[in-house]
Design a protein around this motif. Structure first.
Motif, PDB file in Angstrom:
ATOM      1  N   VAL A 279     -10.716  14.797  10.073  1.00  0.00           N
ATOM      2  CA  VAL A 279     -11.631  13.680   9.822  1.00  0.00           C
ATOM      3  C   VAL A 279     -12.127  13.725   8.374  1.00  0.00           C
ATOM      4  O   VAL A 279     -12.247  12.695   7.719  1.00  0.00           O
ATOM      5  CB  VAL A 279     -12.794  13.686  10.838  1.00  0.00           C
TER       6      VAL A 279
ATOM      7  N   GLY B  94      -4.683   8.052   5.616  1.00  0.00           N
ATOM      8  CA  GLY B  94      -5.857   7.212   5.429  1.00  0.00           C
ATOM      9  C   GLY B  94      -5.634   5.747   5.794  1.00  0.00           C
ATOM     10  O   GLY B  94      -6.586   5.028   6.107  1.00  0.00           O
ATOM     11  N   THR B  95      -4.377   5.291   5.763  1.00  0.00           N
ATOM     12  CA  THR B  95      -4.125   3.890   6.105  1.00  0.00           C
ATOM     13  C   THR B  95      -4.025   3.683   7.624  1.00  0.00           C
ATOM     14  O   THR B  95      -4.229   2.575   8.109  1.00  0.00           O
ATOM     15  CB  THR B  95      -2.799   3.386   5.504  1.00  0.00           C
TER      16      THR B  95
ATOM     17  N   TRP C 147       0.066  -2.539  -7.770  1.00  0.00           N
ATOM     18  CA  TRP C 147       0.482  -1.772  -6.596  1.00  0.00           C
ATOM     19  C   TRP C 147       1.550  -0.740  -6.975  1.00  0.00           C
ATOM     20  O   TRP C 147       2.242  -0.216  -6.094  1.00  0.00           O
ATOM     21  CB  TRP C 147       1.049  -2.720  -5.533  1.00  0.00           C
TER      22      TRP C 147
ATOM     23  N   VAL D  14     -13.823   1.609   8.780  1.00  0.00           N
ATOM     24  CA  VAL D  14     -13.158   2.845   9.202  1.00  0.00           C
ATOM     25  C   VAL D  14     -13.838   4.090   8.604  1.00  0.00           C
ATOM     26  O   VAL D  14     -14.265   4.967   9.361  1.00  0.00           O
ATOM     27  CB  VAL D  14     -11.653   2.800   8.868  1.00  0.00           C
TER      28      VAL D  14
ATOM     29  N   TYR E  86      -9.671   9.110   2.191  1.00  0.00           N
ATOM     30  CA  TYR E  86      -8.420   8.375   2.012  1.00  0.00           C
ATOM     31  C   TYR E  86      -8.440   7.033   2.739  1.00  0.00           C
ATOM     32  O   TYR E  86      -7.754   6.100   2.326  1.00  0.00           O
ATOM     33  CB  TYR E  86      -7.223   9.241   2.414  1.00  0.00           C
ATOM     34  N   SER E  87      -9.214   6.924   3.830  1.00  0.00           N
ATOM     35  CA  SER E  87      -9.359   5.587   4.417  1.00  0.00           C
ATOM     36  C   SER E  87     -10.284   4.753   3.535  1.00  0.00           C
ATOM     37  O   SER E  87     -10.178   3.525   3.493  1.00  0.00           O
ATOM     38  CB  SER E  87      -9.889   5.672   5.854  1.00  0.00           C
TER      39      SER E  87
ATOM     40  N   ASP F  59       0.843  -1.203   0.000  1.00  0.00           N
ATOM     41  CA  ASP F  59       0.000   0.000   0.000  1.00  0.00           C
ATOM     42  C   ASP F  59       0.876   1.250   0.000  1.00  0.00           C
ATOM     43  O   ASP F  59       0.578   2.224  -0.707  1.00  0.00           O
ATOM     44  CB  ASP F  59      -0.915   0.026   1.229  1.00  0.00           C
TER      45      ASP F  59
ATOM     46  N   ARG G 121      -8.355  -0.172  -2.300  1.00  0.00           N
ATOM     47  CA  ARG G 121      -7.172  -0.916  -2.743  1.00  0.00           C
ATOM     48  C   ARG G 121      -7.315  -2.388  -2.376  1.00  0.00           C
ATOM     49  O   ARG G 121      -7.072  -3.274  -3.195  1.00  0.00           O
ATOM     50  CB  ARG G 121      -5.902  -0.346  -2.103  1.00  0.00           C
TER      51      ARG G 121
ATOM     52  N   VAL H 145     -10.427  14.736   5.897  1.00  0.00           N
ATOM     53  CA  VAL H 145      -9.334  14.197   5.071  1.00  0.00           C
ATOM     54  C   VAL H 145      -9.301  12.670   5.189  1.00  0.00           C
ATOM     55  O   VAL H 145      -9.138  11.958   4.199  1.00  0.00           O
ATOM     56  CB  VAL H 145      -7.964  14.786   5.497  1.00  0.00           C
ATOM     57  N   LEU H 146      -9.474  12.190   6.414  1.00  0.00           N
ATOM     58  CA  LEU H 146      -9.324  10.754   6.652  1.00  0.00           C
ATOM     59  C   LEU H 146     -10.417   9.929   5.972  1.00  0.00           C
ATOM     60  O   LEU H 146     -10.162   8.803   5.547  1.00  0.00           O
ATOM     61  CB  LEU H 146      -9.326  10.465   8.165  1.00  0.00           C
TER      62      LEU H 146
ATOM     63  N   ALA I 103      -1.995  12.560   2.657  1.00  0.00           N
ATOM     64  CA  ALA I 103      -3.385  12.158   2.878  1.00  0.00           C
ATOM     65  C   ALA I 103      -3.529  10.641   2.739  1.00  0.00           C
ATOM     66  O   ALA I 103      -4.240  10.004   3.519  1.00  0.00           O
ATOM     67  CB  ALA I 103      -4.303  12.871   1.886  1.00  0.00           C
ATOM     68  N   ALA I 104      -2.837  10.060   1.768  1.00  0.00           N
ATOM     69  CA  ALA I 104      -2.953   8.619   1.572  1.00  0.00           C
ATOM     70  C   ALA I 104      -2.354   7.851   2.748  1.00  0.00           C
ATOM     71  O   ALA I 104      -2.943   6.873   3.223  1.00  0.00           O
ATOM     72  CB  ALA I 104      -2.263   8.212   0.262  1.00  0.00           C
TER      73      ALA I 104
ATOM     74  N   HIS J 292      -8.081   3.274   1.049  1.00  0.00           N
ATOM     75  CA  HIS J 292      -7.373   2.132   1.633  1.00  0.00           C
ATOM     76  C   HIS J 292      -8.244   0.877   1.521  1.00  0.00           C
ATOM     77  O   HIS J 292      -7.755  -0.202   1.196  1.00  0.00           O
ATOM     78  CB  HIS J 292      -7.045   2.434   3.099  1.00  0.00           C
TER      79      HIS J 292
END
Ligand code: NA
Ligand code: NA
Lengths: 338, 208, 451
Positions: free
Chosen positions: B110, C51-52, A136, B145, B116-117, A76, B123, B112-113, C47-48, B120
């Motif tokens: 929050v 986000g993880t 990836w 999340v 982007y979460s 990731d 992906r 922003v999160l 930001a990425a 995640h």
């Protein structure tokens, strides 16, 4: 603060020329877990060589201890461009790299360093593997050549195949599947818990890359025996690059990477040999060695090994050319999968 | 006193509160399940010597349920840790200003999160990702999340509105914001928790 | 020094500023971490990466023990295990000078072995011990001091939420840390006990002995306190022998306490209200769990930024390069914790500081397990020091609501609590000094683990 120019001072986004115009400044980050150890020699040597051969213009900062990413999220991190280099282990996330999981298949013909290298290189070049890493934004640079696994355990040593029936073993992936076919009970555990597990008898034996990991996790302290020559299989932990970052490199840097690879590989393989040199006498003195002859290994390969591989092919053939991958792996080692 | 936003805030607060309570209850249930699973694992391993394969996988997948699901609930009741040394001496407009500022920061991060979460999760969903032993897909856990954070965002917006309302008119009664917890009040809450039952035993011998 | 290093320093400064003005720690840490990543890596990467974090930093198997330890504490209380424990301690130990205070210390230590939360332990024993001690003419200050200080044992003696968090933060074995807390916890008990006996022998008006229990009465009190020892035995046996992982041991401990609770409710005909109580215990557990996990990922976002900036390494190098005796640096670090702890929650303080402090401590050559126990002891001292000593507020708060018995007023004013804490604060400092000088007290037991 020193007055000397530090290579870190310029970020990778702002390439600046050093004294040597042939080597523009580049800073890469590498995401690693744990401490520097035999298994990370490849990255260590890579960073050192790259810096040396570019007169210090190209720096790869090694971040150990999951400082910039959790190990299981390293792909990731590459995908989002957080860092340019990472070590990843295929079995940490089977579905992130289903094709590379071929290297966890039991009893592949990888008993020697040369064969191990040939098989892994062939697999890395297979389009299915290239494609799944490309998703990836990653490309495989080289393997860290995880040694063949062996079992180490407590209690009565298995003297025949029948003795494995009912044994509780920690073994992942294809090796675990093969052990189930032999009649063993698989159990899951974090690597650090194996020590107490073996000691307390909640597991009878555990498979680890030999002899490197057994001794690192101190399994030998609580064990009575270990297998040698069983070589039920291995896994694969390659060094990967960000494709985007790689493509941005000037051609002379591509050449540097190409040139240092054989040296990196040699150092990595040597690191395991050095570890063995210390460990093997230690193990031979303290524990009972259960030796497997090539004939015994071949028998296992043709019975349980083949069945696990066949099942794996069947499960994955619809998604990618699983059969082609297996055949390629055998071919690279000079044998044939039948 | 004119209070145009008050009633609306109260309605929103109650409505969102229901979802938060439900999430918190699910989290509590998962913790109970974790307890049961652990006992089953020990029994299966020691008595039947056949441990639950993938026990770690199952625990890891369910963890997100009690690690983040109730985050908005805790924000509502003001349970997230902070240092109150300065805030507790502030009064009136100044106090509401700093509270509103804190809410703005929270809303920013929050907001922003959440996307982007979600990336995640995506992906994992598109390229694939799984646990080690059972090869269970991880995307459902990753999707929890952004869900939980979205509810948190709604809660934070309600609280920002609550603080802004008081900043505009500090004489209004506080609504839809967590009570300011002075240390004495934190202690009082701890005390209430141990009040329900059991501290002093009813066994007659104890009183003898 | 490099640019990333100075960006890191600016980040630390901004974080301190935001925390001081009352921004919730998880928000302050996440915002600063994000801004730092933004400065180092640009929006897309920052930001990425951010986000993880909430998923990847919370979903790790070793952390799953936390809710179980918290649940044990809530259920143990509802199961009524505390009152019986105090009664047993009283009958066995009441005869020494200051006997009831000594009993309180031992009962607190016993309850600490099933509860992972200091403040809850003080609240419980305020109810159990204050009426008894004041009726027997114990000084209010001593009474308050011993209850507030006794509560802090809960974080040292396993199970302990804060020790688990430390273990995860610095990547050490959870089981080892939990075991490591036991002997220092017992050392604290011994030091508290000697202090009480000494004070009461010297000035008997502080509190006398509670004599007159027959051996029959003493043994009669044993069965009631056995469940606690059962739970302790289970958790300890499982951890020490390695039969179960901490998570499994926590599950087993919680299940046993849960069974005791169900049995008690059934015996007292309270089955109807049992569901509601269980729901309360579970939702309270969930609340505390989320609070801790949120803090963890919020601060880890900040830690990621520090990682990219390389700050922890450079700080460690700087500390090592100071060329001062490690012991002196350690004392400075502990003093810094003492000051910080005056104003901050123990868990928040640890999560916030360890990422930077820990590498430096290790570089100085200190043992990571040992430092964990020291730093948790420091965090516990903060619970009994002004201006914000949560345990002290609890004792004052509970006492205010207790009904007076036979003309004895139970309320203990806050200033008396803080004064009463004085000797125990000295005892705690003494404990830290002992652990500094004899690290073996911390390390012996974990090193025996699985041998
Ligand atoms: Na405890
Ligand atoms: Na304090």
């Amino acid at each position: 603060c020193g007055s000397n120019e530090s290579p870190q001072e310029a970020g990778k986004d702002a390439p600046a020329l050093t004294h040597d115009a042939a080597f523009p400044k580049v800073v890469w980050d590498a995401s690693l877990w744990g401490n520097p150890r035999a298994g990370t020699v490849a990255v260590d040597v890579l960073a050192r060589e790259v810096e040396e051969r570019t007169n210090g213009a190209w720096q790869i900062n090694l971040h150990y201890g999951e400082a910039i990413s959790k190990a299981r999220e390293n792909l990731d991190g590459i995908a989002i461009g957080a860092f340019e280099v990472a070590m990843v282990c295929n079995f940490y996330h089977p579905q992130k790299n289903p094709a590379l999981m071929v290297l966890t298949m039991p009893f592949l013909p990888m008993e020697t360093d040369a064969k191990s290298k040939a098989v892994r290189e062939a697999v890395y070049a297979h389009p299915a593997v290239v494609a799944e890493f490309a998703r990836w934004d990653a490309m495989l640079y080289t393997s860290t050549f995880l040694p063949q696994y062996e079992f180490m355990g407590r209690g009565e040593a298995p003297s025949s195949m029948a003795d494995w029936v009912g044994m509780t073993v920690r073994a992942g992936g294809g090796i675990g599947d093969a052990m189930v076919l032999l009649g063993a009970t698989p159990t899951s555990s974090t690597a650090t818990e194996v020590y107490t597990g073996v000691q307390q008898g909640t597991m009878d034996a555990a498979a680890f890359p030999f002899s490197y990991s057994h001794v690192a996790y101190r399994i030998h302290e609580v064990s009575d025996w270990y297998t040698n020559g069983m070589a039920p299989g291995s896994a694969d932990c390659p060094v990967v690059f960000s494709k985007t970052a790689y493509d941005k490199l000037p051609p002379q840097y591509h050449k540097v990477l190409h040139d240092v690879r054989s040296m990196v590989d040699a150092a990595q393989l040597q690191a395991y040999r050095d570890v063995d040199e210390t460990n093997l006498p230690l193990l031979r003195n303290a524990l009972l060695e259960v030796s497997f002859s090539p004939a015994m290994r071949n028998e296992l390969r043709d019975s349980v090994g083949k069945r696990v591989i066949d099942e794996w092919i069947e499960e994955n053939q619809d998604t990618f050319d699983a059969r082609g991958l297996v055949e390629l792996a055998f071919e690279a080692a000079g044998s044939t999968f039948k | 006193m004119k209070d145009p936003t008050g009633p609306l805030l109260v309605t929103l607060d109650r409505f969102v509160g229901k979802a938060e309570n439900a999430f918190n209850l699910v989290a509590g249930g998962l913790i109970f399940g974790l307890m049961v699973l652990g006992v089953v694992q020990i029994v299966m391993r020691t008595v039947f010597s056949s441990p639950i394969l993938g026990y770690i996988d199952i625990v890891e997948l369910s963890m997100v349920g009690f690690a983040v699901l109730a985050i908005a609930f805790v924000q509502r009741v003001g349970g997230h840790v902070r240092m109150e040394l300065v805030i507790q001496v502030l009064r009136g407009r100044t106090l509401w200003f700093f509270e509103a500022l804190g809410s703005c920061l929270a809303i920013f991060i929050v907001a922003v999160l959440i996307p982007y979460s979600f990336d995640h999760f995506q992906r994992a969903f598109q390229f694939g990702d799984s646990t080690i032993d059972l090869e269970l897909a991880t995307w459902p856990a990753k999707l929890v999340v952004p869900m939980a954070l979205s509810l948190l965002l709604v809660r934070l917006v309600i609280q920002l509105a609550g603080y802004t309302r008081l900043f505009v008119n500090p004489r209004l009664p506080p609504l839809a914001i967590p009570a300011l917890k002075r240390p004495e009040e934190v202690a009082a809450a701890e005390i209430r928790l141990t009040e329900t039952s059991g501290g002093i035993d009813d066994d007659a011998a104890t009183r003898a | 020094m490099t640019d990333p290093f100075w960006i890191g320093i600016a980040g630390v400064a901004l974080l301190i500023g935001l925390v001081v003005v009352g921004v919730r720690v998880y928000i302050a840490a996440a915002v600063v971490g994000f801004l730092g990543l933004l400065a180092l890596k640009g929006w897309d990467v920052a930001a990425a990466v951010a986000g993880t974090i909430p998923h990847s930093k919370t979903v790790t198997y070793p952390l799953s023990v936390l809710p179980l330890f918290i649940l044990i504490g809530f259920l143990a209380f509802h199961a009524g295990l505390t009152g019986k424990l105090f009664e047993a301690a009283r009958r066995w130990l009441g005869w020494v000078p200051g006997g009831l205070a000594v009993s309180t210390v031992f009962a607190s230590a016993g309850f600490a072995a099933v509860s992972g939360a200091s403040t809850a332990t003080s609240a419980v024993f305020s109810r159990v011990a204050i009426p008894d001690m004041l009726q027997h003419g114990y000084a209010k200050r001593l009474t308050a001091g011993v209850i507030a200080a006794g509560g802090t044992l809960a974080s040292l003696i396993p199970p302990s939420a804060i020790l688990v968090i430390y273990a995860i933060l610095v990547e050490q074995s959870v089981g080892k840390l939990l075991l490591a807390g036991l002997l220092p916890g017992l050392v604290s008990v011994l030091i508290y006990t000697s202090l009480i006996i000494g004070m009461c022998a010297w000035r008997p008006e502080l509190g006398g002995a509670a004599k007159g229990f027959t051996w029959r009465e003493r043994f009669a009190s044993v069965p009631g306190s056995l469940p606690i020892f059962l739970v302790v035995g289970i958790i300890f046996g499982a951890l020490y022998s390695g039969v179960a992982t901490p998570t499994e041991a926590g599950a087993l401990g919680a299940a046993v306490v849960f069974a005791l609770y169900v049995y008690r409710a059934w015996r007292q005909g309270e089955v109807a209200s049992m569901g509601g109580r269980l729901k309360d215990a579970l939702t309270e557990t969930a609340k505390l769990t989320v609070m801790i996990f949120t803090l963890i990922w919020g601060v880890f976002l900040f830690v990621r930024f520090l990682g990219f900036a390389g700050l922890p390494n450079e700080f460690a190098n700087w500390v090592v390069g100071l060329d001062l005796p490690p012991l002196l640096i350690m004392v400075c670090i502990l003093l810094a914790y003492a000051v910080l702890g005056m104003f901050m929650d123990a868990i928040g303080m640890l999560i916030l500081t360890l990422p930077v402090v820990f590498p430096a401590v290790i570089a100085l050559g200190y043992d990571p397990i040992w430092f964990g126990i020291i730093v948790v002891k420091m965090a516990e001292i903060c619970l009994i020091t002004p201006p914000i000593g949560l345990n002290c507020f609890v004792v004052a708060g509970v006492s205010r609501d207790l009904p007076s018995v036979a003309g004895t007023e139970m309320a203990i004013p806050l200033q008396d609590v803080f004064r009463g804490i004085g000797p125990f604060f000295v005892a705690d400092v003494l404990t830290v000094v002992v652990l500094l000088l004899v690290p073996g007290i911390v390390l012996w037991l974990p090193n025996q683990m699985g041998q």
